[in-house]
Write a protein that holds these residues in place. Structure first.
Motif, PDB file in Angstrom:
ATOM      1  N   THR A  20       0.850  -1.188   0.000  1.00 39.48           N
ATOM      2  CA  THR A  20       0.000   0.000   0.000  1.00 39.48           C
ATOM      3  C   THR A  20       0.886   1.238   0.000  1.00 39.48           C
ATOM      4  O   THR A  20       1.769   1.393   0.839  1.00 39.48           O
ATOM      5  N   ASP A  21       0.655   2.108  -0.950  1.00 39.05           N
ATOM      6  CA  ASP A  21       1.407   3.361  -1.090  1.00 39.05           C
ATOM      7  C   ASP A  21       2.865   3.161  -1.466  1.00 39.05           C
ATOM      8  O   ASP A  21       3.665   4.094  -1.367  1.00 39.05           O
ATOM      9  N   ALA A  22       3.248   1.958  -1.880  1.00 37.24           N
ATOM     10  CA  ALA A  22       4.619   1.767  -2.361  1.00 37.24           C
ATOM     11  C   ALA A  22       4.760   2.421  -3.727  1.00 37.24           C
ATOM     12  O   ALA A  22       3.882   2.308  -4.582  1.00 37.24           O
ATOM     13  N   GLY A  69       8.736  -1.890  -6.799  1.00 41.30           N
ATOM     14  CA  GLY A  69       8.870  -0.986  -5.667  1.00 41.30           C
ATOM     15  C   GLY A  69       9.072  -1.654  -4.323  1.00 41.30           C
ATOM     16  O   GLY A  69       9.338  -0.979  -3.332  1.00 41.30           O
ATOM     17  N   VAL A  70       8.949  -2.988  -4.261  1.00 40.30           N
ATOM     18  CA  VAL A  70       8.992  -3.683  -2.970  1.00 40.30           C
ATOM     19  C   VAL A  70       9.983  -4.835  -3.020  1.00 40.30           C
ATOM     20  O   VAL A  70       9.963  -5.652  -3.945  1.00 40.30           O
ATOM     21  N   ASP A  71      10.840  -4.896  -1.991  1.00 36.97           N
ATOM     22  CA  ASP A  71      11.750  -6.016  -1.798  1.00 36.97           C
ATOM     23  C   ASP A  71      11.323  -6.791  -0.554  1.00 36.97           C
ATOM     24  O   ASP A  71      10.654  -6.248   0.336  1.00 36.97           O
ATOM     25  N   LEU A  72      11.751  -8.045  -0.477  1.00 34.81           N
ATOM     26  CA  LEU A  72      11.524  -8.872   0.705  1.00 34.81           C
ATOM     27  C   LEU A  72      12.880  -9.265   1.279  1.00 34.81           C
ATOM     28  O   LEU A  72      13.747  -9.750   0.557  1.00 34.81           O
ATOM     29  N   ARG A 287      -1.945 -15.589  -2.780  1.00 33.93           N
ATOM     30  CA  ARG A 287      -1.018 -15.133  -3.810  1.00 33.93           C
ATOM     31  C   ARG A 287      -0.884 -13.600  -3.749  1.00 33.93           C
ATOM     32  O   ARG A 287      -1.693 -12.912  -3.140  1.00 33.93           O
ATOM     33  N   LEU A 288       0.157 -13.108  -4.432  1.00 36.92           N
ATOM     34  CA  LEU A 288       0.473 -11.683  -4.393  1.00 36.92           C
ATOM     35  C   LEU A 288      -0.666 -10.823  -4.930  1.00 36.92           C
ATOM     36  O   LEU A 288      -0.997  -9.784  -4.341  1.00 36.92           O
ATOM     37  N   SER A 289      -1.283 -11.250  -6.006  1.00 36.58           N
ATOM     38  CA  SER A 289      -2.323 -10.426  -6.625  1.00 36.58           C
ATOM     39  C   SER A 289      -3.476 -10.176  -5.667  1.00 36.58           C
ATOM     40  O   SER A 289      -4.099  -9.101  -5.691  1.00 36.58           O
ATOM     41  N   ARG A 290      -3.787 -11.139  -4.818  1.00 36.23           N
ATOM     42  CA  ARG A 290      -4.884 -10.968  -3.869  1.00 36.23           C
ATOM     43  C   ARG A 290      -4.468 -10.132  -2.661  1.00 36.23           C
ATOM     44  O   ARG A 290      -5.256  -9.339  -2.149  1.00 36.23           O
ATOM     45  N   ILE A 291      -3.226 -10.309  -2.214  1.00 39.89           N
ATOM     46  CA  ILE A 291      -2.739  -9.505  -1.093  1.00 39.89           C
ATOM     47  C   ILE A 291      -2.681  -8.031  -1.467  1.00 39.89           C
ATOM     48  O   ILE A 291      -3.005  -7.151  -0.661  1.00 39.89           O
ATOM     49  N   ARG A 292      -2.314  -7.732  -2.717  1.00 36.99           N
ATOM     50  CA  ARG A 292      -2.190  -6.334  -3.149  1.00 36.99           C
ATOM     51  C   ARG A 292      -3.529  -5.625  -3.209  1.00 36.99           C
ATOM     52  O   ARG A 292      -3.577  -4.395  -3.228  1.00 36.99           O
ATOM     53  N   LYS A 293      -4.617  -6.383  -3.208  1.00 37.02           N
ATOM     54  CA  LYS A 293      -5.939  -5.753  -3.232  1.00 37.02           C
ATOM     55  C   LYS A 293      -6.381  -5.248  -1.855  1.00 37.02           C
ATOM     56  O   LYS A 293      -7.358  -4.518  -1.748  1.00 37.02           O
ATOM     57  N   ILE A 294      -5.658  -5.647  -0.806  1.00 39.63           N
ATOM     58  CA  ILE A 294      -6.012  -5.209   0.543  1.00 39.63           C
ATOM     59  C   ILE A 294      -5.312  -3.877   0.825  1.00 39.63           C
ATOM     60  O   ILE A 294      -4.083  -3.801   0.807  1.00 39.63           O
ATOM     61  N   ALA A 295      -6.078  -2.846   1.067  1.00 39.63           N
ATOM     62  CA  ALA A 295      -5.503  -1.537   1.373  1.00 39.63           C
ATOM     63  C   ALA A 295      -5.252  -1.432   2.873  1.00 39.63           C
ATOM     64  O   ALA A 295      -6.180  -1.495   3.671  1.00 39.63           O
TER      65      ALA A 295
END
Length: 403
Positions: A20-22, A69-72, A287-295
């Motif tokens: 979020t906001d990355a 924009g995001v690293d782990l 999966r990543l696509s679903r996590i990115r939908k959570i604000a």
């Protein structure tokens, strides 16, 4: 920092907060610019599901790009121990080469990394030091730390203080400095221990610094979270953790306001900069696509001290007749479990079964405790000068000072 009781969804909300906001990083040709990245998500859980959820490999100690924009960054307990101890023992071996070493030096040099896992606070200290190094490297604009999977997150953050106290007991600073001056073979070892102790103090100060850190407590909508909410908020108070928000993992977006949110708002009362936010995270988050939908917008550090970090001292009277009162805002879910003690320059405070050393302002270190009280959400401890060590010309200030 994102933390909370196990099973509350800390990892998922921490990952969502990182995205979020990355801000995507500008690209040069086909490769991302590596001199500066936007956000790094750090996980300390050896068995964290986050790498699999984000679709990347688990590489201990090395940042792995997830998006532009995001690293782990995965920090593993055993990895940091083995790396640090191997470097330390190599230095000891080089130090004693061709010399007659003291027995303690030879014993330390012969210890295997695995033997250190139970040294109080050592592994946690090394993990937190790697978090600090990543945060201060300047490589990322934001650092999101997932504190799930490490047992008690508050005990983890207290670990540098525990290790510093253990070092002081095993080899007191005054003794090691004196011995280093008398025995050159110990000078470098003493300097290494001194650096570790300074790092302990630096870490303890960093994680309660409201200008650098914002903490976010995650609770779910269950009855269990409603029961433990008061304990977690009280421990945040006594540890001076700069709490900025309580995130309620509400699950299904169609549900009404969670009773957990109401409970937390009731406990906080006047939140003093702490927001309570419900997060709709329903569905299968695999999966990543679903996590990115959570604000999950998380507030930045406020610069405002929290809990015991905002303590004040009021004084009255002069000389040995002076009276000092130490105060800070403190939740107390079970008053009969409040215990106070004294250890050197620290006031030992036990709240909700969690004991934490609160460093006393300098004026109170020459005083003794004469009473304590808790009322209206505030803990007050009264002190009076100790005649045996009180300076002859020092008196009360007749006012109030902050920590």
């Amino acid at each position: 920092m994102v933390l909370g009781p196990g099973g509350s969804g800390v990892s998922v909300l921490a990952a969502a907060a990182a995205f979020t906001d990355a801000h995507p990083v500008e690209r040069a040709g086909t490769l991302p610019v590596r001199e500066h990245r936007d956000t790094v998500l750090i996980t300390l859980d050896a068995r964290s599901p986050v790498p699999a959820l984000l679709g990347v490999y688990r590489v201990a100690g090395e940042p792995v790009p997830v998006t532009s924009g995001v690293d782990l960054l995965h920090v593993g307990r055993l990895d940091v121990i083995e790396r640090a101890w191997t470097e330390f023992t190599a230095a000891l071996t080089a130090l004693t080469a061709g010399r007659t070493a003291l027995p303690v030096v030879g014993t330390l040099a012969s210890m295997a990394p695995g033997e250190l896992t139970d040294l109080p606070g050592a592994a946690e200290f090394l993990m937190l030091r790697q978090v600090r190094d990543a945060a201060t490297s300047g490589e990322w604009r934001r650092v999101v730390v997932d504190l799930s999977g490490v047992g008690d997150p508050f005990a983890l953050l207290r670990a540098p203080t525990v290790l510093s106290a253990a070092i002081e007991r095993m080899w007191p600073r005054a003794t090691r400095l004196a011995q280093a001056g008398e025995k050159p073979v110990l000078a470098q070892l003493s300097a290494a221990i001194e650096r570790i102790d300074r790092d302990c103090q630096d870490l303890a100060d960093l994680f309660c610094d409201p200008h650098s850190v914002a903490a976010h407590l995650v609770l779910d909508a269950s009855e269990r979270s409603r029961r433990v909410a008061a304990d977690h908020l009280a421990i945040a108070d006594v540890t001076a953790l700069p709490l900025r928000s309580v995130l309620i993992n509400a699950g299904d977006a169609d549900r009404p306001t969670s009773p957990t949110a109401d409970t937390v708002r009731g406990i906080l009362g006047d939140p003093d900069g702490v927001t309570v936010r419900e997060i709709a995270s329903g569905g299968v988050l695999d999966r990543l696509s679903r996590i990115r939908k959570i604000a999950v917008p998380v507030a930045a550090p406020s610069g405002r001290p929290y809990g015991s970090g905002a303590l004040t001292v009021e004084s009255s009277g002069e000389g040995l007749a002076a009276l000092f009162e130490l105060r800070w805002r403190q939740g107390l879910p079970e008053p009969d479990r409040l215990h106070l003690g004294r250890s050197g320059d620290d006031l030992l405070v036990t709240v909700a079964g969690f004991r934490h050393p609160v460093r006393l302002p300098s004026v109170l270190r020459r005083c003794r405790v004469v009473g304590a009280n808790w009322a209206d959400g505030e803990l007050s401890v009264r002190f009076e000068p100790d005649a045996a060590i009180w300076p002859a010309r020092q008196g009360g200030t007749g006012g109030a000072v902050s920590s």
